[in-house]
Design an enzyme around this catalytic site. Structure first.
Site, mmCIF file in Angstrom:
data_model
loop_
_atom_site.group_PDB
_atom_site.id
_atom_site.type_symbol
_atom_site.label_atom_id
_atom_site.label_comp_id
_atom_site.label_asym_id
_atom_site.label_seq_id
_atom_site.Cartn_x
_atom_site.Cartn_y
_atom_site.Cartn_z
ATOM 1 N N SER A 14 -33.249 50.884 34.159
ATOM 2 C CA SER A 14 -34.528 50.329 34.614
ATOM 3 C C SER A 14 -35.254 51.272 35.575
ATOM 4 O O SER A 14 -34.654 51.904 36.442
ATOM 5 C CB SER A 14 -34.282 49.000 35.322
ATOM 6 O OG SER A 14 -35.468 48.601 35.968
ATOM 7 N N LYS A 65 -35.689 35.908 30.690
ATOM 8 C CA LYS A 65 -37.041 35.490 31.101
ATOM 9 C C LYS A 65 -37.286 33.995 30.860
ATOM 10 O O LYS A 65 -38.088 33.385 31.566
ATOM 11 C CB LYS A 65 -38.106 36.307 30.367
ATOM 12 C CG LYS A 65 -38.167 37.747 30.847
ATOM 13 C CD LYS A 65 -39.317 38.495 30.188
ATOM 14 C CE LYS A 65 -39.417 39.895 30.756
ATOM 15 N NZ LYS A 65 -40.597 40.625 30.291
ATOM 16 N N ALA A 131 -43.503 39.884 24.432
ATOM 17 C CA ALA A 131 -44.526 40.776 24.987
ATOM 18 C C ALA A 131 -45.897 40.430 24.414
ATOM 19 O O ALA A 131 -46.897 40.378 25.133
ATOM 20 C CB ALA A 131 -44.171 42.222 24.677
ATOM 21 N N ASN A 151 -48.207 40.111 12.166
ATOM 22 C CA ASN A 151 -46.755 40.190 12.364
ATOM 23 C C ASN A 151 -46.059 40.273 11.019
ATOM 24 O O ASN A 151 -46.557 39.772 10.017
ATOM 25 C CB ASN A 151 -46.277 38.945 13.130
ATOM 26 C CG ASN A 151 -44.889 39.142 13.701
ATOM 27 O OD1 ASN A 151 -44.582 40.212 14.227
ATOM 28 N ND2 ASN A 151 -44.035 38.149 13.578
ATOM 29 N N ARG A 152 -44.879 40.931 11.033
ATOM 30 C CA ARG A 152 -44.059 41.015 9.818
ATOM 31 C C ARG A 152 -43.836 39.604 9.265
ATOM 32 O O ARG A 152 -43.988 39.357 8.086
ATOM 33 C CB ARG A 152 -42.733 41.706 10.189
ATOM 34 C CG ARG A 152 -41.772 41.845 9.072
ATOM 35 C CD ARG A 152 -40.569 42.633 9.505
ATOM 36 N NE ARG A 152 -39.832 41.983 10.601
ATOM 37 C CZ ARG A 152 -38.767 42.488 11.185
ATOM 38 N NH1 ARG A 152 -38.297 43.664 10.802
ATOM 39 N NH2 ARG A 152 -38.164 41.845 12.166
ATOM 40 N N ARG A 156 -44.876 33.412 12.495
ATOM 41 C CA ARG A 156 -44.694 33.526 13.958
ATOM 42 C C ARG A 156 -46.010 33.824 14.655
ATOM 43 O O ARG A 156 -46.247 33.371 15.770
ATOM 44 C CB ARG A 156 -43.701 34.651 14.282
ATOM 45 C CG ARG A 156 -42.283 34.175 14.368
ATOM 46 C CD ARG A 156 -41.390 35.282 14.901
ATOM 47 N NE ARG A 156 -41.131 35.197 16.315
ATOM 48 C CZ ARG A 156 -40.535 36.155 17.023
ATOM 49 N NH1 ARG A 156 -40.151 37.285 16.433
ATOM 50 N NH2 ARG A 156 -40.322 36.004 18.296
ATOM 51 N N ILE A 219 -46.908 49.413 23.826
ATOM 52 C CA ILE A 219 -46.167 48.998 25.026
ATOM 53 C C ILE A 219 -44.843 49.752 25.175
ATOM 54 O O ILE A 219 -44.229 49.711 26.228
ATOM 55 C CB ILE A 219 -45.923 47.477 25.087
ATOM 56 C CG1 ILE A 219 -44.945 47.026 24.013
ATOM 57 C CG2 ILE A 219 -47.224 46.703 24.993
ATOM 58 C CD1 ILE A 219 -44.262 45.733 24.396
ATOM 59 N N GLY A 242 -47.656 52.625 27.341
ATOM 60 C CA GLY A 242 -46.775 51.549 27.809
ATOM 61 C C GLY A 242 -46.422 51.649 29.281
ATOM 62 O O GLY A 242 -46.293 50.627 29.968
HETATM 63 P P1 ATR Z 1 -39.349 40.129 22.384
HETATM 64 O O1 ATR Z 1 -39.425 38.669 22.684
HETATM 65 O O2 ATR Z 1 -38.463 40.896 23.312
HETATM 66 O O3 ATR Z 1 -40.714 40.756 22.265
HETATM 67 P P2 ATR Z 1 -38.651 39.491 19.656
HETATM 68 O O4 ATR Z 1 -38.951 38.082 19.869
HETATM 69 O O5 ATR Z 1 -37.424 39.836 18.933
HETATM 70 O O6 ATR Z 1 -38.609 40.318 20.983
HETATM 71 O O7 ATR Z 1 -39.942 40.115 18.899
HETATM 72 C C1 ATR Z 1 -39.911 41.355 18.370
HETATM 73 C C2 ATR Z 1 -41.206 41.609 17.581
HETATM 74 O O8 ATR Z 1 -41.044 42.841 16.903
HETATM 75 C C3 ATR Z 1 -41.499 40.585 16.492
HETATM 76 O O9 ATR Z 1 -42.887 40.507 16.311
HETATM 77 C C4 ATR Z 1 -40.832 41.219 15.273
HETATM 78 O O10 ATR Z 1 -41.329 40.782 14.029
HETATM 79 P P3 ATR Z 1 -40.713 39.434 13.341
HETATM 80 O O11 ATR Z 1 -41.296 38.285 14.092
HETATM 81 O O12 ATR Z 1 -41.161 39.500 11.925
HETATM 82 O O13 ATR Z 1 -39.226 39.533 13.485
HETATM 83 C C5 ATR Z 1 -41.205 42.657 15.506
HETATM 84 N N1 ATR Z 1 -40.347 43.616 14.809
HETATM 85 C C6 ATR Z 1 -39.098 43.996 15.146
HETATM 86 N N2 ATR Z 1 -38.630 44.935 14.287
HETATM 87 C C7 ATR Z 1 -39.636 45.147 13.379
HETATM 88 C C8 ATR Z 1 -39.784 46.004 12.252
HETATM 89 N N3 ATR Z 1 -38.807 46.856 11.880
HETATM 90 N N4 ATR Z 1 -40.942 45.964 11.564
HETATM 91 C C9 ATR Z 1 -41.930 45.118 11.937
HETATM 92 N N5 ATR Z 1 -41.857 44.289 13.001
HETATM 93 C C10 ATR Z 1 -40.723 44.293 13.706
#
Ligand code: ATR
Length: 278
Positions: A14, A65, A131, A151-152, A156, A219, A242
């Site tokens: 950190s 968190k 985030a 989002n993927r 969500r 970020i 970031g």
């Molecule tokens: P945090 O709360 O720490 O931000 P998280 O809830 O796991 O972590 O969210 C990670 C984000 O990164 C999500 O939007 C995730 O997409 P999904 O909701 O489809 O899982 C995205 N993410 C992580 N790996 C990814 C990848 N390889 N390609 C596209 N999106 C990805």
């Protein structure tokens, strides 16, 4: 003598102790900022022990968190909307939880690109995790009147928009749709961990449709300039990093604890050098 710290797991790398010790120096304040690593299976016991440590405040990071909330005596509006806390202040009303992530993002962005903040500006967030929620909440309280989320897992993104009340227009997109409509936005914010070390050769979407002058923000701060930002720069984008958000969310936490008004810009160059050296 302020007693401050960070809880999370893992937190060995950190930057928070460095930032807060610099802020104390800048403000002529005496104190200590400690890393308080907590293993997931001892969270309850260790958090209760924290109450006896006489801390003035602490930061909270992954994965606690949300988990910290039942231990607190109050929440600010942002932490309540988001259901997530990154800063706890010990007051005579008990432990109060705040979330300074989104505010830190917006403040650092506004400092650099004030021209973005008007009602015809359009923003696109990539990702829908913790985030993204904080950034969405903070951006939708500014003059920017449209904040879409791609989002993927598109569901969500839809849920995020439903969960967080906002006055701005918002729509959910797939990453494929986002990729093809990048030219419609003035601001694009990459909020996921895609591109973070060691996977620094990855990008969440290709930037073929990005137009010159768009502000592109990532970020991720390790590496400082992600592939996403490098590619954006090649297409004439203006970049927001970031580590600028990281520094400003810390400044807001410091303000809450110490009731001072530190100047983050004085620290930015030194912070960049520090990050390059890590
Ligand atoms: P945090 O709360 O720490 O931000 P998280 O809830 O796991 O972590 O969210 C990670 C984000 O990164 C999500 O939007 C995730 O997409 P999904 O909701 O489809 O899982 C995205 N993410 C992580 N790996 C990814 C990848 N390889 N390609 C596209 N999106 C990805």
């Amino acid at each position: 003598m302020y007693k401050l710290g960070l809880i999370g797991h893992p937190i060995g790398h950190s930057m928070s102790p460095w930032i807060h010790e610099k802020l104390m120096e800048q403000q002529g304040i005496e104190g200590k900022y400690e890393l308080l690593e907590i293993q997931p299976d001892e969270f309850d016991e260790k958090v209760n022990l924290l109450k006896e440590k006489g801390l003035d405040g602490f930061n909270v990071t992954v994965p606690y968190k949300e988990k910290i909330i039942p231990y607190l005596d109050g929440l600010d509006e942002s932490a309540r909307h988001l259901g997530a806390v990154n800063t706890v202040h010990h007051t005579n009303q008990g432990w109060i939880g705040y979330n300074t992530d989104g505010r830190g993002f917006v403040h650092s962005l506004k400092n650099r690109f004030p021209d973005l903040f008007h009602e015809n500006s359009k923003a696109l967030l990539l990702g829908s995790g913790g985030a993204a929620r904080g950034i969405y909440e903070a951006l939708t309280t500014t003059e920017i009147n449209r904040v879409d989320i791609a989002n993927r897992t598109m569901k969500r993104a839809e849920h995020l928009i439903q969960d967080i009340p906002s006055k701005a227009h918002a729509g959910a997109l797939t990453l494929e749709q986002a990729k093809n409509t990048l030219m419609d936005y003035d601001l694009i914010v990459q909020t996921t961990t895609v591109g973070m070390n060691p996977d620094h050769d990855q990008m969440i979407v290709s930037l073929d449709h990005l137009t010159k002058g768009t502000v592109v923000s990532d970020i991720v701060y390790r590496p400082m300039k992600t592939k996403f930002l490098t590619e954006a720069e090649k297409r004439g984008a203006r970049l927001h990093f970031g580590h600028e958000m990281l520094l400003q969310q810390a400044v807001y936490a410091f303000q809450i604890w110490t009731d001072t008004d530190p100047e983050s810009s004085l620290l930015l160059d030194e912070f960049e050098q520090k990050l390059r050296g890590v």
